[in-house]
Design a protein around this motif. Sequence first.
Motif, PDB file in Angstrom:
ATOM      1  N   TRP A  64       0.826  -1.198   0.000  1.00 54.00           N
ATOM      2  CA  TRP A  64       0.000   0.000   0.000  1.00 54.00           C
ATOM      3  C   TRP A  64       0.868   1.259   0.000  1.00 54.00           C
ATOM      4  CZ3 TRP A  64      -0.406   3.995   3.517  1.00 54.00           C
ATOM      5  CH2 TRP A  64      -1.427   4.912   3.254  1.00 54.00           C
ATOM      6  N   PHE A  65       1.925   1.241   0.819  1.00 53.84           N
ATOM      7  CA  PHE A  65       2.830   2.389   0.870  1.00 53.84           C
ATOM      8  C   PHE A  65       3.434   2.657  -0.509  1.00 53.84           C
ATOM      9  CE2 PHE A  65       3.272   3.817   5.160  1.00 53.84           C
ATOM     10  CZ  PHE A  65       4.196   4.849   5.142  1.00 53.84           C
ATOM     11  N   PHE A  66       3.904   1.615  -1.181  1.00 50.62           N
ATOM     12  CA  PHE A  66       4.522   1.783  -2.497  1.00 50.62           C
ATOM     13  C   PHE A  66       3.499   2.208  -3.543  1.00 50.62           C
ATOM     14  CE2 PHE A  66       8.339   0.026  -0.809  1.00 50.62           C
ATOM     15  CZ  PHE A  66       9.344   0.414  -1.675  1.00 50.62           C
ATOM     16  N   SER A  67       2.300   1.646  -3.508  1.00 52.03           N
ATOM     17  CA  SER A  67       1.303   2.017  -4.513  1.00 52.03           C
ATOM     18  C   SER A  67       0.785   3.438  -4.296  1.00 52.03           C
ATOM     19  CB  SER A  67       0.141   1.025  -4.519  1.00 52.03           C
ATOM     20  OG  SER A  67      -0.600   1.110  -3.327  1.00 52.03           O
ATOM     21  N   THR A  68       0.780   3.884  -3.061  1.00 50.98           N
ATOM     22  CA  THR A  68       0.322   5.237  -2.755  1.00 50.98           C
ATOM     23  C   THR A  68       1.365   6.288  -3.140  1.00 50.98           C
ATOM     24  OG1 THR A  68      -0.996   4.399  -0.924  1.00 50.98           O
ATOM     25  CG2 THR A  68      -0.508   6.746  -0.913  1.00 50.98           C
ATOM     26  N   THR A  69       2.630   6.003  -2.878  1.00 48.25           N
ATOM     27  CA  THR A  69       3.679   7.008  -3.105  1.00 48.25           C
ATOM     28  C   THR A  69       4.338   6.899  -4.477  1.00 48.25           C
ATOM     29  OG1 THR A  69       5.319   5.570  -2.066  1.00 48.25           O
ATOM     30  CG2 THR A  69       4.198   7.184  -0.652  1.00 48.25           C
ATOM     31  N   LYS A  70       4.296   5.712  -5.077  1.00 45.64           N
ATOM     32  CA  LYS A  70       4.873   5.466  -6.404  1.00 45.64           C
ATOM     33  C   LYS A  70       6.304   6.000  -6.554  1.00 45.64           C
ATOM     34  CE  LYS A  70       0.334   5.565  -8.645  1.00 45.64           C
ATOM     35  NZ  LYS A  70      -0.339   5.119  -7.490  1.00 45.64           N
ATOM     36  N   PRO A  71       7.238   5.517  -5.717  1.00 45.72           N
ATOM     37  CA  PRO A  71       8.624   5.971  -5.853  1.00 45.72           C
ATOM     38  C   PRO A  71       9.218   5.468  -7.175  1.00 45.72           C
ATOM     39  CG  PRO A  71       8.515   4.131  -4.340  1.00 45.72           C
ATOM     40  CD  PRO A  71       7.090   4.498  -4.693  1.00 45.72           C
ATOM     41  N   THR A  72      10.067   6.278  -7.774  1.00 48.37           N
ATOM     42  CA  THR A  72      10.610   5.920  -9.093  1.00 48.37           C
ATOM     43  C   THR A  72      12.120   5.728  -9.112  1.00 48.37           C
ATOM     44  OG1 THR A  72      10.748   8.255  -9.648  1.00 48.37           O
ATOM     45  CG2 THR A  72       8.744   7.083 -10.326  1.00 48.37           C
ATOM     46  N   VAL A  73      12.824   6.311  -8.184  1.00 47.23           N
ATOM     47  CA  VAL A  73      14.285   6.202  -8.175  1.00 47.23           C
ATOM     48  C   VAL A  73      14.740   5.460  -6.929  1.00 47.23           C
ATOM     49  CG1 VAL A  73      14.695   8.247  -9.599  1.00 47.23           C
ATOM     50  CG2 VAL A  73      14.502   8.482  -7.126  1.00 47.23           C
ATOM     51  N   SER A  74      15.962   4.990  -6.958  1.00 43.72           N
ATOM     52  CA  SER A  74      16.485   4.143  -5.892  1.00 43.72           C
ATOM     53  C   SER A  74      16.380   4.788  -4.514  1.00 43.72           C
ATOM     54  CB  SER A  74      17.939   3.795  -6.198  1.00 43.72           C
ATOM     55  OG  SER A  74      18.470   3.004  -5.182  1.00 43.72           O
ATOM     56  N   TRP A  75      16.785   6.044  -4.397  1.00 45.10           N
ATOM     57  CA  TRP A  75      16.771   6.672  -3.072  1.00 45.10           C
ATOM     58  C   TRP A  75      15.347   6.812  -2.539  1.00 45.10           C
ATOM     59  CZ3 TRP A  75      14.063  11.042  -2.087  1.00 45.10           C
ATOM     60  CH2 TRP A  75      13.734  11.867  -3.157  1.00 45.10           C
ATOM     61  N   SER A  76      14.365   7.062  -3.431  1.00 43.31           N
ATOM     62  CA  SER A  76      12.991   7.199  -2.948  1.00 43.31           C
ATOM     63  C   SER A  76      12.411   5.837  -2.565  1.00 43.31           C
ATOM     64  CB  SER A  76      12.108   7.908  -3.969  1.00 43.31           C
ATOM     65  OG  SER A  76      11.996   7.173  -5.161  1.00 43.31           O
ATOM     66  N   LYS A  77      12.816   4.790  -3.255  1.00 44.41           N
ATOM     67  CA  LYS A  77      12.372   3.446  -2.872  1.00 44.41           C
ATOM     68  C   LYS A  77      12.942   3.062  -1.516  1.00 44.41           C
ATOM     69  CE  LYS A  77      11.764   1.856  -7.595  1.00 44.41           C
ATOM     70  NZ  LYS A  77      12.250   0.976  -8.657  1.00 44.41           N
ATOM     71  N   THR A  78      14.189   3.442  -1.274  1.00 45.96           N
ATOM     72  CA  THR A  78      14.811   3.180   0.020  1.00 45.96           C
ATOM     73  C   THR A  78      14.082   3.939   1.118  1.00 45.96           C
ATOM     74  OG1 THR A  78      16.957   2.813  -1.014  1.00 45.96           O
ATOM     75  CG2 THR A  78      16.971   3.376   1.331  1.00 45.96           C
ATOM     76  N   LEU A  79      13.748   5.191   0.870  1.00 45.19           N
ATOM     77  CA  LEU A  79      13.031   6.004   1.844  1.00 45.19           C
ATOM     78  C   LEU A  79      11.653   5.415   2.140  1.00 45.19           C
ATOM     79  CD1 LEU A  79      12.867   8.591   3.559  1.00 45.19           C
ATOM     80  CD2 LEU A  79      11.939   9.730   1.539  1.00 45.19           C
ATOM     81  N   ILE A  80      10.927   5.034   1.106  1.00 44.26           N
ATOM     82  CA  ILE A  80       9.581   4.473   1.295  1.00 44.26           C
ATOM     83  C   ILE A  80       9.654   3.144   2.025  1.00 44.26           C
ATOM     84  CG2 ILE A  80       7.530   3.596   0.102  1.00 44.26           C
ATOM     85  CD1 ILE A  80       7.913   6.714   0.252  1.00 44.26           C
ATOM     86  N   ASP A  81      10.618   2.294   1.670  1.00 43.41           N
ATOM     87  CA  ASP A  81      10.784   1.032   2.405  1.00 43.41           C
ATOM     88  C   ASP A  81      11.035   1.312   3.881  1.00 43.41           C
ATOM     89  OD1 ASP A  81      10.400  -1.577   1.541  1.00 43.41           O
ATOM     90  OD2 ASP A  81      12.235  -1.613   0.357  1.00 43.41           O
ATOM     91  N   GLY A  82      11.890   2.283   4.167  1.00 43.28           N
ATOM     92  CA  GLY A  82      12.190   2.629   5.554  1.00 43.28           C
ATOM     93  C   GLY A  82      10.982   3.141   6.304  1.00 43.28           C
ATOM     94  N   LEU A  83      10.242   4.044   5.676  1.00 42.54           N
ATOM     95  CA  LEU A  83       9.054   4.590   6.329  1.00 42.54           C
ATOM     96  C   LEU A  83       7.983   3.523   6.547  1.00 42.54           C
ATOM     97  CD1 LEU A  83       8.771   8.034   4.515  1.00 42.54           C
ATOM     98  CD2 LEU A  83       9.545   7.582   6.858  1.00 42.54           C
ATOM     99  N   ALA A  84       7.807   2.657   5.567  1.00 46.01           N
ATOM    100  CA  ALA A  84       6.822   1.578   5.717  1.00 46.01           C
ATOM    101  C   ALA A  84       7.217   0.652   6.870  1.00 46.01           C
ATOM    102  CB  ALA A  84       6.699   0.793   4.415  1.00 46.01           C
ATOM    103  N   PHE A  85       8.484   0.285   6.907  1.00 41.36           N
ATOM    104  CA  PHE A  85       8.966  -0.627   7.946  1.00 41.36           C
ATOM    105  C   PHE A  85       8.838  -0.002   9.326  1.00 41.36           C
ATOM    106  CE2 PHE A  85      12.177  -3.274  10.140  1.00 41.36           C
ATOM    107  CZ  PHE A  85      11.755  -4.526   9.737  1.00 41.36           C
ATOM    108  N   LEU A  86       9.285   1.245   9.449  1.00 40.88           N
ATOM    109  CA  LEU A  86       9.223   1.915  10.751  1.00 40.88           C
ATOM    110  C   LEU A  86       7.790   2.130  11.221  1.00 40.88           C
ATOM    111  CD1 LEU A  86      12.026   4.602  10.392  1.00 40.88           C
ATOM    112  CD2 LEU A  86      12.063   2.573  11.841  1.00 40.88           C
ATOM    113  N   SER A  87       6.932   2.558  10.326  1.00 41.09           N
ATOM    114  CA  SER A  87       5.554   2.857  10.732  1.00 41.09           C
ATOM    115  C   SER A  87       4.773   1.602  11.095  1.00 41.09           C
ATOM    116  CB  SER A  87       4.823   3.643   9.642  1.00 41.09           C
ATOM    117  OG  SER A  87       4.707   2.881   8.464  1.00 41.09           O
ATOM    118  N   PHE A  88       5.208   0.451  10.606  1.00 39.08           N
ATOM    119  CA  PHE A  88       4.525  -0.796  10.953  1.00 39.08           C
ATOM    120  C   PHE A  88       5.191  -1.471  12.154  1.00 39.08           C
ATOM    121  CE2 PHE A  88       3.464  -5.255  10.744  1.00 39.08           C
ATOM    122  CZ  PHE A  88       2.128  -5.254  10.385  1.00 39.08           C
ATOM    123  N   GLN A  89       6.511  -1.623  12.114  1.00 40.45           N
ATOM    124  CA  GLN A  89       7.201  -2.433  13.117  1.00 40.45           C
ATOM    125  C   GLN A  89       7.452  -1.722  14.446  1.00 40.45           C
ATOM    126  OE1 GLN A  89       7.465  -5.531  12.863  1.00 40.45           O
ATOM    127  NE2 GLN A  89       7.254  -5.891  10.682  1.00 40.45           N
TER     128      GLN A  89
END
Length: 105
Positions: free
Chosen positions: A30-55
Motif C-alpha cells: 500500500w505504501f509503495f502504490s500510494t507514493t509510487k517511488p521511481t528512483v532508488s533513493w525514494s524506494k529506500t526512503l519508502i521502504d524505511g518509512l513503511a517498515f518503521l511505521s509498521f514495526q
Amino acid sequence: MEPGEVLKTRLTMIPLMLFTGRPYGLWRDWFFSTTKPTVSWSKTLIDGLAFLSFQLPVYAVVLFFVGADRSEIVLLLVSTAVLMFAVSRPFGLFLDAVRKVSGVT
C-alpha cells in the motif's frame, strides 16, 4: 532492560513476526502504490518509512508487555529505529525476491 526482559522480548518477537508478516507485506504494498517511488533513493526512503511505521508500534507494545518502563521503551524505540531503517531496504528487496520465486505478484 534486564537480561530476562531482553530474552522475553526476543522470544515474543519471533512468533509475532511470523503472524505480522502478511499484514506487513500488505502495508508495504500500500505504501509503495500510494507514493509510487521511481528512483532508488525514494524506494529506500519508502521502504524505511513503511517498515518503521509498521514495526515500531508492534515493538513498543511488546516492550510494554514484557515489563519495560516508559523511559526504556522510548530509548529502545529511538535506537532501534536507526537499525530498522538500515535493514528495511534489504528486507524489502528480500520480500520482492521471495514473491518473484513464489510466483506471487
